[in-house]
Design a protein around this motif. Structure first.
Motif, PDB file in Angstrom:
ATOM      1  N   LEU A 502       0.812  -1.207   0.000  1.00  0.00           N
ATOM      2  CA  LEU A 502       0.000   0.000   0.000  1.00  0.00           C
ATOM      3  C   LEU A 502       0.851   1.265   0.000  1.00  0.00           C
ATOM      4  CD1 LEU A 502      -2.697  -1.159   2.595  1.00  0.00           C
ATOM      5  CD2 LEU A 502      -2.756  -1.352   0.095  1.00  0.00           C
ATOM      6  N   THR A 503       2.024   1.183   0.605  1.00  0.00           N
ATOM      7  CA  THR A 503       2.957   2.316   0.597  1.00  0.00           C
ATOM      8  C   THR A 503       3.705   2.318  -0.734  1.00  0.00           C
ATOM      9  OG1 THR A 503       3.230   2.131   2.988  1.00  0.00           O
ATOM     10  CG2 THR A 503       4.875   3.412   1.795  1.00  0.00           C
ATOM     11  N   GLN A 504       3.617   3.390  -1.472  1.00  0.00           N
ATOM     12  CA  GLN A 504       4.189   3.438  -2.815  1.00  0.00           C
ATOM     13  C   GLN A 504       5.627   3.950  -2.835  1.00  0.00           C
ATOM     14  OE1 GLN A 504       2.500   2.096  -5.381  1.00  0.00           O
ATOM     15  NE2 GLN A 504       0.979   1.604  -3.788  1.00  0.00           N
ATOM     16  N   GLU A 505       6.041   4.675  -1.814  1.00  0.00           N
ATOM     17  CA  GLU A 505       7.383   5.265  -1.787  1.00  0.00           C
ATOM     18  C   GLU A 505       8.444   4.169  -1.746  1.00  0.00           C
ATOM     19  OE1 GLU A 505      10.142   7.678  -2.336  1.00  0.00           O
ATOM     20  OE2 GLU A 505       8.192   8.644  -1.987  1.00  0.00           O
ATOM     21  N   ARG A 506       9.506   4.314  -2.525  1.00  0.00           N
ATOM     22  CA  ARG A 506      10.588   3.334  -2.553  1.00  0.00           C
ATOM     23  C   ARG A 506      11.945   3.960  -2.212  1.00  0.00           C
ATOM     24  NH1 ARG A 506       6.661   1.001  -2.271  1.00  0.00           N
ATOM     25  NH2 ARG A 506       5.807  -0.663  -3.605  1.00  0.00           N
ATOM     26  N   ASN A 507      11.971   5.275  -2.023  1.00  0.00           N
ATOM     27  CA  ASN A 507      13.200   5.967  -1.622  1.00  0.00           C
ATOM     28  C   ASN A 507      13.076   6.346  -0.152  1.00  0.00           C
ATOM     29  OD1 ASN A 507      14.538   6.072  -4.249  1.00  0.00           O
ATOM     30  ND2 ASN A 507      12.877   7.470  -4.830  1.00  0.00           N
ATOM     31  N   PRO A 513      13.037   6.182  10.491  1.00  0.00           N
ATOM     32  CA  PRO A 513      12.135   5.034  10.361  1.00  0.00           C
ATOM     33  C   PRO A 513      11.201   5.189   9.161  1.00  0.00           C
ATOM     34  CG  PRO A 513      12.247   5.763  12.634  1.00  0.00           C
ATOM     35  CD  PRO A 513      12.953   6.803  11.826  1.00  0.00           C
ATOM     36  N   PHE A 514      11.046   4.098   8.415  1.00  0.00           N
ATOM     37  CA  PHE A 514      10.186   4.082   7.242  1.00  0.00           C
ATOM     38  C   PHE A 514       9.025   3.136   7.516  1.00  0.00           C
ATOM     39  CE2 PHE A 514       9.170   1.950   3.134  1.00  0.00           C
ATOM     40  CZ  PHE A 514       8.622   3.047   2.481  1.00  0.00           C
ATOM     41  N   SER A 515       7.810   3.667   7.499  1.00  0.00           N
ATOM     42  CA  SER A 515       6.627   2.870   7.796  1.00  0.00           C
ATOM     43  C   SER A 515       6.076   2.291   6.494  1.00  0.00           C
ATOM     44  CB  SER A 515       5.567   3.735   8.491  1.00  0.00           C
ATOM     45  OG  SER A 515       4.423   2.963   8.779  1.00  0.00           O
ATOM     46  N   LEU A 516       6.088   0.958   6.428  1.00  0.00           N
ATOM     47  CA  LEU A 516       5.610   0.262   5.236  1.00  0.00           C
ATOM     48  C   LEU A 516       4.294  -0.438   5.558  1.00  0.00           C
ATOM     49  CD1 LEU A 516       6.096  -0.835   2.325  1.00  0.00           C
ATOM     50  CD2 LEU A 516       7.281  -2.769   3.397  1.00  0.00           C
ATOM     51  N   LYS A 517       3.245  -0.095   4.796  1.00  0.00           N
ATOM     52  CA  LYS A 517       1.950  -0.728   4.975  1.00  0.00           C
ATOM     53  C   LYS A 517       1.675  -1.666   3.802  1.00  0.00           C
ATOM     54  CE  LYS A 517      -0.278   2.818   7.823  1.00  0.00           C
ATOM     55  NZ  LYS A 517      -1.463   3.714   7.973  1.00  0.00           N
ATOM     56  N   MET A 518       1.005  -2.768   4.119  1.00  0.00           N
ATOM     57  CA  MET A 518       0.725  -3.770   3.088  1.00  0.00           C
ATOM     58  C   MET A 518      -0.554  -4.513   3.439  1.00  0.00           C
ATOM     59  SD  MET A 518       3.699  -6.380   4.324  1.00  0.00           S
ATOM     60  CE  MET A 518       4.632  -4.990   4.982  1.00  0.00           C
ATOM     61  N   ARG A 519      -1.135  -5.112   2.428  1.00  0.00           N
ATOM     62  CA  ARG A 519      -2.302  -5.969   2.638  1.00  0.00           C
ATOM     63  C   ARG A 519      -1.930  -7.385   2.190  1.00  0.00           C
ATOM     64  NH1 ARG A 519      -5.912  -3.084   0.449  1.00  0.00           N
ATOM     65  NH2 ARG A 519      -6.956  -2.338   2.337  1.00  0.00           N
TER      66      ARG A 519
END
Length: 597
Positions: A502-507, A513-519
């Motif tokens: 769900l998180t589109q940012e890749r940089n 801290p980088f918060s990564l959301k996914m389903r």
């Protein structure tokens, strides 16, 4: 390919059963079997599209599939790899790391981590490498791991404080040493386990103190040292009863049976004596007087040469059992505590030095003074580690003239090719300090001239692709096999999972801290999968120079979140797994990230 039932009958291939796979190589011009080859075989699930894997949605040819397998990408692993071996690392925490040394140079070597109920102390593999038994002293259990799927299949309750574990040569019984002071309410002796039925069959009291266990080579007798009592208990294996206590000397700390001498050799740390106990008569037949401080004895693979280590005087004594005398005494670095063997060398580790001493076995009889090759294994002495394990940290591999040596101080496993001045590679063990290492060999074996075979277990039903490669002469071939569901196995269906990021940012930014959301979804219905409790992310700085595991937390409605932190600039890969759903890293989508300052 044949399915082998208990009656050795051949029937349709079914999942969960032992499958015999064999290839025969014959020179078509002469009809002569071709020996000494190293065929490579991979077995992978065929996808519904009709191919085992796809690359950007395009079907791959047999040659392309094999090329992908040879690259060793963690994101592209077959279900079964019959070209490889795995390194098992016992950690100082409650886990075992599984490493694949043949994964590509730009990816993590970690395949998975096996969680345990408590830290392991000692372990043993069955001869076919299908089961791994690990003692867990803190919970009075033995963990039984299935190496086909790297999961603990059972935890066996045993007597108090299980430490040492040993399998008798014919593998009828597994023996566990229970260390403790003897008394009316306390047990000190051995627990005997049936390794096939996974049941405790006997508990035999022997004596007080730490126990080391070994066997006569015909499995007729088990020998158990009792450190606090200065004795060796002799146990009749068929009757599972103690028949004798042999008083050998003060503080027996190590023992090993020599197949050449047909005797048990017992080392006594306090008085420096090495005592030989005849394997059949159970009587002392020889005594060697060495210096106090001897702590370890192990025999070369042929049983001829005994290596006795003195941690106090920093000496290695080489014992010739044919005449029961010391042939060589070698000065080494402070605190020698372990010796391991390849077919040609003995390797001695010292706790006070990062160097390992190599002694060539073929020169023992020929040289008046045995030459020593010193090999640097890391920068830090093993003795600087927080904990030193009991199990072996030096082991040979299926590769020709290659040994593995673990250093708990720097948490690395070193890949050493004999004859080189230093190791050729390093495998990092991130979860903890390695207490011991074992090798599980999955490669095909030449069982007779030109005939290469193995026994494996297919993990599930369905259609599989089998890919075959031979380097010289160059030959490759792929074919299908069909595996039916086994009606004898209770079904616990695991629908394959996929991840929608769900998180589109890749940089991302270093140190932020980088918060990564996914389903997480199942691939059949497309519905969200909720409440996975063991979903884990593996963040790897390429080319595999560092890695960290982070739990992925469930949020709501099948959405999960993980906080990733890049410690330095570079290109990162993020892998995911959920062992409870059989969703391993090579079966799940992965993510690429770029970290800058």
């Amino acid at each position: 390919m044949e399915s082998l039932t208990g009656e050795n009958k051949i029937h349709d291939l079914m999942d969960g059963e032992d499958i015999s796979i064999a290839f025969q190589a014959v020179d078509t011009a002469t009809g002569v079997p071709m020996s000494g080859l190293r065929p490579a075989v991979w077995i992978d699930t065929k996808a519904s599209s009709g191919t085992s894997k796809t690359d950007g949605g395009m079907a791959m040819t047999c040659k392309e599939k094999i090329s992908q397998f040879l690259q060793g990408s963690l994101a592209y692993q077959p279900e079964i790899d019959l070209t490889s071996y795995f390194i098992l690392v016992m950690n100082d925490r409650p886990s075992i790391t599984v490493l694949n040394p043949q994964l590509g140079m730009y990816v993590s070597k970690t395949v998975t981590t096996i969680p345990l109920k408590a830290p392991g102390k000692d372990w043993v593999l069955t001869r076919d490498t299908k089961k791994l038994f690990v003692t867990l002293p803190k919970v009075n259990q033995v963990a039984v791991t299935d190496t086909a799927n790297w999961k603990v299949m059972q935890n066996l309750a045993v007597a108090e404080n299980p430490v040492r574990i040993a399998m008798q040569p014919d593998e009828k019984y597994l023996w566990v040493g229970n260390d403790g002071p003897a008394g009316p309410l306390l047990f000190s002796g051995v627990t005997v386990i049936d390794p096939s039925g996974l049941q405790v069959v006997a508990k035999i009291e022997t004596g007080r103190g730490h126990h080391v266990i070994d066997f006569s080579d015909d499995s007729a007798f088990a020998f158990v040292t009792n450190q606090d009592e200065g004795t060796v208990s002799v146990i009749d294996v068929p009757g599972l009863r103690k028949v004798k206590d042999v008083r050998t000397g003060e503080m027996p700390v190590s023992a090993a049976f020599s197949s050449r001498a047909k005797a048990l050799y017992v080392v006594h740390e306090k008085d420096g004596k090495v005592v030989a106990v005849d394997g059949k008569r159970q009587e002392i037949t020889a005594t060697l007087d060495l210096q106090p401080g001897i702590r370890t004895i192990r025999f070369s693979p042929d049983g001829r040469w005994g290596f006795v280590l003195n941690h106090k005087e920093n000496l290695v004594h080489v014992l010739d059992v044919s005449v029961n005398r010391v042939l060589h005494t070698v000065q080494v670095e402070p605190g020698p505590d372990q010796v391991g063997f390849s077919a040609t060398y003995a390797y001695v580790r010292s706790l006070g030095s990062s160097q390992v001493n190599a002694l060539q076995l073929s020169l023992i009889e020929k040289m008046e003074k045995l030459p020593v090759v010193k090999i640097p294994i890391g920068q830090d002495a093993p003795g600087h580690a927080n904990q030193i394990g009991l199990t072996r940290v030096i082991t040979p591999t299926p590769e020709f003239d290659v040994v593995l040596i673990a250093n708990p101080a720097d948490r690395n496993v070193y890949y050493y090719m004999e004859g080189m001045l230093a190791p050729m590679g390093t495998f990092q063990n991130y979860p903890g300090e390695p207490q011991g290492i074992l090798v599980v060999d999955r490669s095909l074996k030449e069982t007779k001239p030109g005939f290469y075979s193995s026994v494996l277990r297919l993990p599930h039903s369905g259609v599989f692709d089998v890919a075959f490669l031979m380097e010289s002469p160059r030959l490759y071939h792929c074919f299908e096999i069909s595996v039916k569901p086994n009606p004898a196995i209770p079904r616990k269906v695991h629908v394959p999972l996929t991840i929608e990021f769900l998180t589109q940012e890749r940089n991302i930014r270093v140190g932020t801290p980088f918060s990564l959301k996914m389903r997480v979804k199942d691939t059949l219905s497309g519905k969200a999968v909720k409440d996975l409790q063991d979903l884990t992310a593996l963040l790897v700085l390429m080319p595999g120079t560092s890695q960290s595991r982070i739990p992925v937390e469930p949020s709501q409605d099948g959405v999960y979140q993980v906080e990733l932190l890049a410690a330095e600039p570079g290109y990162y890969k993020v892998f995911f797994e959920s062992p409870s759903r059989d969703a391993l890293m090579h079966k799940m989508p992965h993510l690429n990230l770029n970290a800058t300052k």
